[in-house]
Design an enzyme around this catalytic site. Structure first.
Site, mmCIF file in Angstrom:
data_model
loop_
_atom_site.group_PDB
_atom_site.id
_atom_site.type_symbol
_atom_site.label_atom_id
_atom_site.label_comp_id
_atom_site.label_asym_id
_atom_site.label_seq_id
_atom_site.Cartn_x
_atom_site.Cartn_y
_atom_site.Cartn_z
ATOM 1 N N HIS A 305 7.849 -9.204 3.703
ATOM 2 C CA HIS A 305 7.723 -9.697 5.073
ATOM 3 C C HIS A 305 7.690 -8.504 6.022
ATOM 4 C CE1 HIS A 305 9.667 -11.408 8.868
ATOM 5 N NE2 HIS A 305 8.566 -12.102 8.742
ATOM 6 N N ASN A 306 6.843 -8.575 7.073
ATOM 7 C CA ASN A 306 6.733 -7.447 8.027
ATOM 8 C C ASN A 306 6.624 -6.114 7.274
ATOM 9 O OD1 ASN A 306 6.953 -9.223 10.139
ATOM 10 N ND2 ASN A 306 9.076 -8.713 10.634
ATOM 11 N N GLU A 335 2.413 -8.550 4.105
ATOM 12 C CA GLU A 335 2.105 -9.158 5.400
ATOM 13 C C GLU A 335 1.504 -8.117 6.344
ATOM 14 O OE1 GLU A 335 4.133 -12.221 8.547
ATOM 15 O OE2 GLU A 335 5.368 -10.564 7.854
ATOM 16 N N ASP A 337 0.422 -7.990 10.375
ATOM 17 C CA ASP A 337 0.310 -8.568 11.727
ATOM 18 C C ASP A 337 -0.702 -7.736 12.509
ATOM 19 O OD1 ASP A 337 2.159 -10.488 11.258
ATOM 20 O OD2 ASP A 337 3.805 -9.540 12.332
ATOM 21 N N HIS A 350 4.663 -5.342 15.204
ATOM 22 C CA HIS A 350 5.348 -6.613 15.446
ATOM 23 C C HIS A 350 5.097 -6.985 16.897
ATOM 24 C CE1 HIS A 350 8.779 -9.534 15.266
ATOM 25 N NE2 HIS A 350 8.285 -9.663 14.056
ATOM 26 N N GLU A 384 -1.812 -12.090 9.541
ATOM 27 C CA GLU A 384 -1.396 -12.792 10.755
ATOM 28 C C GLU A 384 -2.328 -12.281 11.848
ATOM 29 O OE1 GLU A 384 0.882 -15.168 10.883
ATOM 30 O OE2 GLU A 384 1.248 -14.956 8.727
#
Length: 766
Positions: A305-306, A335, A337, A350, A384
Site C-alpha cells: 500500500h502507498n 500501488e 497514486d 500521496h 489510482e
C-alpha cells in the site's frame, strides 16, 4: 585474531586503497552534502568515517549490513545533482531491511570505481559464507571489538569487558578458570585460536549433550542406527529417516573417519541441529513447492500500500526506492497514486499532502528493472489515477514504451477467457489494475474487427484512414453496460489507458448479490479495512465464496497517517487475496505478512487452502469448523543462544530474556503464552518450559516466536522474532534463528525448542 574474511579474499589493490581511506562527499539531500573521510578497517568488515583525515572516527556501517552497491546513475538523489557532480563519481550503498541508502560522491571516477568494486567484493564474500564460516567471522568481529588496544591478544580484563558486551554475566572465578584453561601458551593473554577455545567452553550446550547421551549407547558417538532412531522418534522424519541419516552425517560430521564409518559425533549433532536441516522451517517449503497453475484468485498475493512512501502519509518521502524494496522483498502488487505534474509529466505522491513527488516514468523504469529479480511471477500495478485526459495518454505511453513486452496488453492467448489465468501462465508479465471503459468481451470484439478491417484494406490495396482526433471529454464516467455503442457519452477515462487494463478491471462493490449478478470474474473490488472487517462479521461465508471466484483488494484506513498496519490474518481468513500492507513500517503486522510469504520460494504467491477456493464453501471465518481434526501443539522452549541486547537495553546491563509464542489464525485459535524470564543472561539462557496450544484450523495458522528483554517497570523490550506458517513447521528438536524488527538475520542468535503436534483425541464415550 585475523578476520576470516581476509583469508577468503584474493589479493586486491582496491581493498588496500580503501584501508588507506578516501575523502568523499556524503549526500543526504540536495542541500546536505558534506565531506567525510571513509576508511575500511583492518578487519575487512567495517567502514568508519571521520570529519577529517586523522580525525576522531566512528563506525559508519558493517559489510554484513550491505545488500549491494549501485552506480550513481541508479540513484534518484544523485541524478538530481547531476549538474553539480558527475554521476560516474557517485555510488550508493544499499543496506538490508529499511535502513536508508548511503549516497557518496568520490573525488574522481577512479576512486568511485575502487570503492564500488571493493565493497561488492566484500559483500559477495560475506554472502557466500557457510554456517561455520559465518560463526567464525562473528567470533572474529567480537575479538576485534574486545581487543581494545588492537595488539592481537586479549587480557583477562579485556575478556571480562567483552563478556559484558556479549550479554554474559559470569562468576569472575569461573570466568578466570575458563580463561586459564584456554590460555595453553600460558602467556596470560588469549590469541586467536585460544579465544575460539574459550568461546567453545562458554558455549557448552549441556542440553544437547544430554540429548546426545540419551540416544548414544557409549556416550561417544551416534551409530547410523541410533541416529535413524533419533530422526524417526524425535524429528518425525518417518520412512525417509534411513536415507536422510546418511545424507546428514555426510553433510555435518566434521570428522572424515566418522563420515566413513557412518557415525555422528556430538559436534556433528550440534552442527546438524544448528543448520537449515535442523531449522524449525521445513526446507521442503523453501523453494516454489505449490501448484502455480490455478487461477490468480486462488492465491494470496503479497501486496503493498502507498508503495512510493518511505515514511508517513502526511509529509513522508516519496521515492522509487519504495518500489525497489517492495519488489525485492517479493511484493507482487504495487500501488501507484498518479496526479497531473508539471511539463506534461504525471507525478506520484500521496495527494493533498506534503509528501514529496516523483515522476511516474521513473517509477515505471524501476519496476521494469526490478520486477522479476526476486520472483518470476506476475507483478500487478494498482493505478489510482487522478490525471487529466492528456496526462493519462502520457501514462499509457510510458507503460507501453518502458515496459515493452513485459506489459500484458491483451489476454494470454488472444481468446476470451472463462477464468483468470494462473501465475504460471503470467510469468514475467506486468498487469495493470484500474478502471476500464468497456468489458473485456467488447475489447476483444473490437480487436477482431480492427484485424478484419486491416486484412480487407490489405486485400483491396486501399490506404488506411487516419483516425479522427478526439477532443478531451467532459462529464462523469458511466458504466459501459448502460451505454449504447452509437450514443455513448464521452468519458473522462482515456481509451489508450483503459485498453491496458485486461484482467483486473476495478469496479465498485455494492453487495455480494450485486457482484454475483452483474460482475465478471476479471473485475476486482477494493475494500477499506473497516468495510472488509464488517463484511466478515456480517456475511463471512458470502465473502469466502466471493473470493473463491473474484479477486479482492483490502487497503489500510486513511486514518493511518503514520503508515501503521492492520493485522492481515483476519482478512486472509476470509480468502481476501490482496491484503495491502505499508511494507515500509516494521512491526508485528509485517512479521505476520513476511511469515506467510516466507514459504513457496518467497515468490509472492501462496495457494489458499482448498476450503477457501471452493465457490460453494461452507466455511465461516468467525465461526470456523476446520476441514480436519483440531491439533494440539506442545512447544518446549529449552534454551537461547547469543541473544543480542534490545534497542532499549541500558548500557552496561545484560538482558533478562523471556520467550513469547503467539498463534495467529481464526479467532478461536489466536492465543499467546510466554515463559518466565532468565535474569542477566542473553548468551546461553535456559528456560525448559512447555507451552501448549489447541488449533482448530491449522491450515490458516501462523506462529510467531518473540524474544523480549523483561522489564518490570516499563514495557518489555524487543530482542528478536521469527514467524512462520503452521504448515511449514518441522517437529522435533529445532533451532529458531531470530530476525530483527526489519526481518534481518541476527545470526547467530537463536532459541532451541522441541515441537510436538498431535491430533486432538476423540472424546471418550461413557
Amino acid at each position: 585474531m585475523a578476520s576470516l574474511l581476509q583469508g577468503r579474499l584474493p589479493a586486491s589493490e582496491d581493498l588496500l586503497l580503501m584501508q588507506n581511506g578516501t575523502m568523499m562527499r556524503k549526500v543526504r539531500s540536495r542541500s546536505w552534502k558534506k565531506l567525510r573521510y571513509f576508511r575500511l578497517q583492518e578487519d575487512g568488515m567495517t567502514v568508519w568515517h571521520a570529519r577529517t583525515v586523522g580525525g576522531s572516527a566512528k563506525p559508519s556501517f558493517s559489510i554484513s549490513d550491505v545488500e549491494t552497491v549501485r552506480e550513481g546513475h541508479e540513484s534518484e538523489l544523485l541524478r538530481s545533482l547531476a549538474e553539480e557532480f558527475p554521476l560516474e563519481q557517485g555510488f550508493t550503498v544499499v543496506f538490508h531491511g529499511r535502513r536508508s541508502n548511503l549516497d557518496l560522491v568520490a573525488g574522481s571516477v577512479a576512486e568511485a570505481q575502487v570503492w564500488m568494486a571493493g565493497l561488492q567484493l566484500l559483500v559477495d564474500a560475506v554472502t557466500n559464507m557457510d554456517q561455520q564460516e559465518r560463526l567464525d567471522q562473528w567470533l572474529s568481529d567480537w575479538f576485534y571489538r574486545g581487543d581494545k588496544n588492537q595488539d592481537g591478544r586479549m587480557t583477562f580484563q579485556e575478556v571480562q569487558r567483552l563478556l559484558h558486551l556479549m550479554n554474559v554475566e559470569m562468576d569472575p572465578d569461573y570466568a578466570l578458570q575458563l580463561f586459564q584453561m584456554a590460555d595453553t601458551s600460558q602467556s596470560g593473554t588469549l590469541e586467536g585460536g585460544e579465544f575460539v577455545e574459550f568461546y567453545k567452553a562458554l558455549m557448552k550446550r549441556d542440553e544437547v549433550q544430554e540429548l546426545f547421551e540419551n540416544f548414544s549407547a557409549d556416550g561417544q558417538k551416534l551409530t547410523l542406527l541410533e541416529f535413524v532412531d533419533f530422526l524417526r522418534e524425535e524429528q518425525k522424519e518417518g520412512e525417509r529417516a534411513p536415507d536422510l541419516a546418511l545424507e546428514l552425517i555426510d553433510r555435518y560430521e566434521p570428522s572424515e573417519s566418522g563420515k566413513l564409518r557412518h557415525v555422528l559425533s556430538m559436534d556433528g549433532l550440534l552442527s546438524y541441529l544448528s543448520s537449515k536441516d535442523g531449522d524449525i522451517f521445513n526446507p521442503a517449503c523453501l523453494p516454489v513447492y505449490q501448484d502455480m497453475t490455478q487461477p490468480l484468485n486462488h492465491y494470496y498475493i503479497s501486496s503493498s500500500h502507498n508503495t512510493y512512501l518511505l515514511g508517513d502519509q502526511f509529509c513522508g518521502q516519496s521515492s522509487v526506492e519504495g518500489y525497489i524494496r517492495a519488489l525485492k522483498r517479493g511484493c507482487r502488487c504495487l500501488e501507484v497514486d498518479i496526479w497531473d505534474g508539471p511539463n506534461g509529466e504525471p507525478i506520484v505522491y500521496h495527494g493533498h499532502t506534503l509528501t514529496s513527488r516523483i515522476l511516474f516514468k521513473d517509477v515505471v523504469a524501476s519496476v521494469a528493472q526490478y520486477a522479476f529479480q526476486t520472483s518470476d511471477y506476475p507483478v500487478i500495478l494498482s493505478l489510482e489515477n487522478h490525471c487529466s485526459w492528456d496526462q493519462q495518454q502520457t501514462l499509457a505511453s510510458h507503460l507501453t514504451e518502458i515496459l515493452g513486452d513485459q506489459l500484458l496488453s491483451t489476454t494470454v492467448d488472444g481468446l476470451l477467457p472463462t477464468q483468470l489465468p494462473s501465475p504460471e501462465e503470467l510469468r514475467r508479465k506486468i498487469l495493470v489494475k484500474g478502471k476500464k471503459l468497456q468489458t473485456l468481451e467488447e475489447d476483444l470484439e473490437e480487436e477482431e474487427e480492427e484485424e478484419e478491417l486491416e486484412l480487407q484494406l490489405e486485400r483491396e490495396g486501399e490506404p488506411e484512414l487516419e483516425p479522427e482526433v478526439q477532443s478531451e471529454p467532459e462529464g462523469p464516467e458511466l458504466s459501459p453496460r448502460s451505454q449504447d455503442k452509437r450514443k455513448r457519452p464521452k468519458s473522462v477515462l482515456c481509451p489508450s489507458l483503459s485498453a491496458l487494463v485486461v484482467y483486473l478491471k476495478s469496479v465498485s462493490f455494492h453487495s455480494f448479490a450485486h457482484s454475483r449478478d452483474h460482475y465478471r470474474f476479471y473485475e476486482i473490488s477494493s475494500f477499506s479495512e473497516a468495510k472488509a472487517k464488517s463484511l466478515i462479521k456480517e456475511a463471512g461465508n458470502e465473502f469466502v465464496q466471493h473470493n473463491a471466484w473474484q479477486l479482492s483488494r483490502v487497503y489500510p484506513s486513511g486514518l493511518r497517517t503514520d503508515s501503521s498496519n492492520y493485522n492481515p490474518q483476519e482478512l486472509w481468513n476470509a480468502g481476501c487475496q490482496m491484503v495491502a500492507m505499508n511494507v515500509q513500517t516494521a512491526g508485528l503486522e509485517m512479521d505476520i505478512c513476511d511469515g506467510l510469504f516466507r514459504q513457496n520460494g518467497g515468490c509472492g504467491y501462496v495457494l489458499k487452502p482448498g476450503f477457501l477456493r471452493d465457490a460453494q464453501s461452507t466455511f465461516y471465518p468467525e465461526r470456523p469448523v476446520g476441514p480436519s481434526k483440531a491439533q494440539i501443539l506442545r512447544i518446549q522452549v529449552i534454551s537461547g543462544q547469543q541473544l543480542p541486547k534490545g534497542a532499549k537495553t541500558k548500557e552496561g546491563t545484560i538482558v533478562d530474556p523471556l520467550v513469547r509464542v503467539e498463534v495467529f489464525g481464526v479467532r478461536p485459535d489466536t492465543a499467546r503464552q510466554e515463559t518466565n524470564h532468565v535474569e542477566n543472561n542473553g548468551f546461553n539462557p535456559y528456560w525448559g518450559e512447555t507451552l501448549c496450544f489447541r488449533v482448530q484450523v491449522p491450515e490458516l495458522a501462523l506462529l510467531r516466536f518473540l524474544v523480549k528483554d523483561y522489564n518490570w517497570k516499563f514495557r518489555d523490550d524487543f530482542v528478536g522474532q521469527y514467524t512462520l506458517p503452521w504448515t511449514c513447521m518441522q517437529q522435533g528438536y529445532r533451532h529458531i534463528h531470530l530476525l530483527s524488527k526489519d526481518g534481518i538475520s541476527l545470526h547467530p542468535a537463536s532459541i532451541f525448542v522441541h515441537i510436538c503436534i498431535e491430533e486432538e483425541p476423540e472424546e471418550a464415550e461413557f
